[in-house]
Design a protein around this motif. Sequence first.
Motif, PDB file in Angstrom:
ATOM      1  N   PHE A 126       0.960  -1.129  -0.044  1.00 54.78           N
ATOM      2  CA  PHE A 126      -0.028  -0.055  -0.048  1.00 54.78           C
ATOM      3  C   PHE A 126       0.952   1.202   0.088  1.00 54.78           C
ATOM      4  CE2 PHE A 126      -3.670  -2.747   1.256  1.00 54.78           C
ATOM      5  CZ  PHE A 126      -4.809  -1.785   0.843  1.00 54.78           C
ATOM      6  N   LEU A 127       0.242   2.169  -0.733  1.00 51.86           N
ATOM      7  CA  LEU A 127       0.880   3.511  -0.575  1.00 51.86           C
ATOM      8  C   LEU A 127      -0.044   4.448  -0.094  1.00 51.86           C
ATOM      9  CD1 LEU A 127       3.466   5.539  -0.891  1.00 51.86           C
ATOM     10  CD2 LEU A 127       2.573   5.941  -3.336  1.00 51.86           C
ATOM     11  N   ALA A 128       0.016   5.120   1.123  1.00 49.06           N
ATOM     12  CA  ALA A 128      -0.998   6.084   1.708  1.00 49.06           C
ATOM     13  C   ALA A 128      -0.406   7.254   1.987  1.00 49.06           C
ATOM     14  CB  ALA A 128      -1.372   5.473   3.028  1.00 49.06           C
ATOM     15  N   ASN A 129       0.333   7.729   3.039  1.00 52.86           N
ATOM     16  CA  ASN A 129       1.033   8.695   3.297  1.00 52.86           C
ATOM     17  C   ASN A 129       2.447   8.770   2.848  1.00 52.86           C
ATOM     18  OD1 ASN A 129      -1.026  10.409   4.591  1.00 52.86           O
ATOM     19  ND2 ASN A 129      -0.886   8.873   6.242  1.00 52.86           N
ATOM     20  N   GLY A 130       2.844   7.558   2.660  1.00 58.45           N
ATOM     21  CA  GLY A 130       4.413   7.468   1.996  1.00 58.45           C
ATOM     22  C   GLY A 130       5.480   7.359   3.071  1.00 58.45           C
ATOM     23  N   GLU A 131       4.998   6.983   4.381  1.00 58.77           N
ATOM     24  CA  GLU A 131       5.996   7.154   5.456  1.00 58.77           C
ATOM     25  C   GLU A 131       7.059   5.838   5.115  1.00 58.77           C
ATOM     26  OE1 GLU A 131       6.790   9.653   7.664  1.00 58.77           O
ATOM     27  OE2 GLU A 131       5.350  10.581   6.302  1.00 58.77           O
ATOM     28  N   ALA A 132       6.252   4.727   4.897  1.00 57.17           N
ATOM     29  CA  ALA A 132       7.048   3.564   4.905  1.00 57.17           C
ATOM     30  C   ALA A 132       8.200   3.591   3.636  1.00 57.17           C
ATOM     31  CB  ALA A 132       6.208   2.317   4.592  1.00 57.17           C
ATOM     32  N   VAL A 133       7.642   4.118   2.513  1.00 57.76           N
ATOM     33  CA  VAL A 133       8.527   4.282   1.372  1.00 57.76           C
ATOM     34  C   VAL A 133       9.716   5.522   1.527  1.00 57.76           C
ATOM     35  CG1 VAL A 133       8.770   5.050  -0.996  1.00 57.76           C
ATOM     36  CG2 VAL A 133       6.887   3.634  -0.368  1.00 57.76           C
ATOM     37  N   LYS A 134       9.316   6.461   2.343  1.00 57.62           N
ATOM     38  CA  LYS A 134      10.323   7.280   2.936  1.00 57.62           C
ATOM     39  C   LYS A 134      11.396   6.697   3.663  1.00 57.62           C
ATOM     40  CE  LYS A 134       7.648  11.229   3.477  1.00 57.62           C
ATOM     41  NZ  LYS A 134       7.342  12.315   4.433  1.00 57.62           N
ATOM     42  N   GLY A 135      11.020   5.749   4.634  1.00 57.10           N
ATOM     43  CA  GLY A 135      12.065   5.150   5.108  1.00 57.10           C
ATOM     44  C   GLY A 135      12.943   4.224   4.395  1.00 57.10           C
ATOM     45  N   LEU A 136      12.419   3.442   3.610  1.00 56.90           N
ATOM     46  CA  LEU A 136      13.158   2.758   2.646  1.00 56.90           C
ATOM     47  C   LEU A 136      14.047   3.392   1.778  1.00 56.90           C
ATOM     48  CD1 LEU A 136      10.315   0.173   1.753  1.00 56.90           C
ATOM     49  CD2 LEU A 136      12.166  -0.301   3.280  1.00 56.90           C
ATOM     50  N   LEU A 137      13.594   4.803   1.322  1.00 55.77           N
ATOM     51  CA  LEU A 137      14.351   5.339   0.515  1.00 55.77           C
ATOM     52  C   LEU A 137      15.728   5.931   1.491  1.00 55.77           C
ATOM     53  CD1 LEU A 137      11.888   7.848  -1.105  1.00 55.77           C
ATOM     54  CD2 LEU A 137      13.324   6.134  -2.347  1.00 55.77           C
ATOM     55  N   ASP A 138      15.466   6.245   2.670  1.00 53.45           N
ATOM     56  CA  ASP A 138      16.632   6.732   3.496  1.00 53.45           C
ATOM     57  C   ASP A 138      17.653   5.611   3.641  1.00 53.45           C
ATOM     58  OD1 ASP A 138      18.072   7.490   5.764  1.00 53.45           O
ATOM     59  OD2 ASP A 138      16.224   8.172   6.938  1.00 53.45           O
ATOM     60  N   ILE A 139      17.045   4.513   3.761  1.00 57.46           N
ATOM     61  CA  ILE A 139      17.870   3.362   3.812  1.00 57.46           C
ATOM     62  C   ILE A 139      18.727   3.004   2.543  1.00 57.46           C
ATOM     63  CG2 ILE A 139      17.938   0.707   3.992  1.00 57.46           C
ATOM     64  CD1 ILE A 139      16.042   1.025   6.428  1.00 57.46           C
ATOM     65  N   VAL A 140      18.257   3.331   1.264  1.00 59.69           N
ATOM     66  CA  VAL A 140      18.911   3.049   0.082  1.00 59.69           C
ATOM     67  C   VAL A 140      19.974   4.063   0.180  1.00 59.69           C
ATOM     68  CG1 VAL A 140      18.539   3.283  -2.165  1.00 59.69           C
ATOM     69  CG2 VAL A 140      16.726   1.965  -0.986  1.00 59.69           C
ATOM     70  N   GLU A 141      19.617   5.381   0.453  1.00 62.28           N
ATOM     71  CA  GLU A 141      20.554   6.541   0.428  1.00 62.28           C
ATOM     72  C   GLU A 141      21.627   6.127   1.228  1.00 62.28           C
ATOM     73  OE1 GLU A 141      18.511  10.370   0.042  1.00 62.28           O
ATOM     74  OE2 GLU A 141      20.149  11.028   1.478  1.00 62.28           O
ATOM     75  N   GLN A 142      21.397   5.726   2.582  1.00 55.80           N
ATOM     76  CA  GLN A 142      22.659   5.379   3.478  1.00 55.80           C
ATOM     77  C   GLN A 142      23.685   4.260   2.980  1.00 55.80           C
ATOM     78  OE1 GLN A 142      21.393   4.244   7.650  1.00 55.80           O
ATOM     79  NE2 GLN A 142      19.286   5.351   7.230  1.00 55.80           N
ATOM     80  N   SER A 143      22.847   3.346   2.024  1.00 55.39           N
ATOM     81  CA  SER A 143      23.773   2.350   1.580  1.00 55.39           C
ATOM     82  C   SER A 143      24.613   2.645   0.505  1.00 55.39           C
ATOM     83  CB  SER A 143      22.673   1.029   1.039  1.00 55.39           C
ATOM     84  OG  SER A 143      22.075   1.409  -0.007  1.00 55.39           O
ATOM     85  N   GLY A 144      24.115   3.785  -0.283  1.00 52.58           N
ATOM     86  CA  GLY A 144      25.087   4.243  -1.565  1.00 52.58           C
ATOM     87  C   GLY A 144      24.580   3.692  -2.670  1.00 52.58           C
ATOM     88  N   ALA A 145      23.433   3.010  -2.584  1.00 52.52           N
ATOM     89  CA  ALA A 145      23.021   2.007  -3.800  1.00 52.52           C
ATOM     90  C   ALA A 145      22.298   3.270  -4.520  1.00 52.52           C
ATOM     91  CB  ALA A 145      22.073   1.001  -3.302  1.00 52.52           C
TER      92      ALA A 145
END
Length: 189
Positions: A126-145
Amino acid sequence: MKLLKEKIVNEGKVLSDTVLKVDSFLNHQIDPLLMKEIGEEFANRFSDQVITKILTIESSGIAPATMLGLTIGAPVVFARKRKSLTLSGNLFSATVHSFTKNETNEISVSKDFLTPEDNVLIIDDFLANGEAVKGLLDIVEQSGAQMIGVGIVIEKGFQKGGAALREQGIRVESLANIKSMSNGNVEFY
Ligand code: G4P
Ligand code: NA
Ligand code: NA
């Protein structure tokens, strides 16, 4: 995606103007044939990209993400909502606040499974307010991927998550995008 929209109309239960229950095929019982088509549809939508890793979040993102992984031959990593004590030094973590559930969770992914060499596609149910996706994007950014985009099974387009992500230039593909659920009727874009 026609089959998915039919499932939503025939089996989904509109609990309020904002919450759709789809326990018969996505969030509790899983329909494997539908899930297989969902995996293939995500593969088609992102066929212009080389995906080395699929990232989702437990629990309901795992089934669609795995069917995509099977289709394209890429591994699936799911963010965990509770920290594993044995891994704590070796984690990418982010905080996710759920407006729906009014709770905040820390999500984490082991550094072993996301590297700067990865091209990552994020998948969620589901995509509602996008908070879960934002958290996953944050993790991808931390990884340098590299971030390829986001694939969503059911977007609730009347909530702000999808628009906010697209405004940031992030590619979001949803297989069903709900315009409204007023009077118990599901209307799609
Ligand atoms: P957001 O990430 O887009 O901001 O969503 P939100 O915090 O509002 O969502 C919290 C949880 O509720 C997520 O599941 C999300 O998938 C789910 N959710 C949001 N809206 C709906 C809806 O209308 N119907 C259903 N069935 N689920 C919805 P979760 O807590 O991560 O649980 P899990 O099912 O993945 O284990
Ligand atoms: Na989810
Ligand atoms: Na969910």
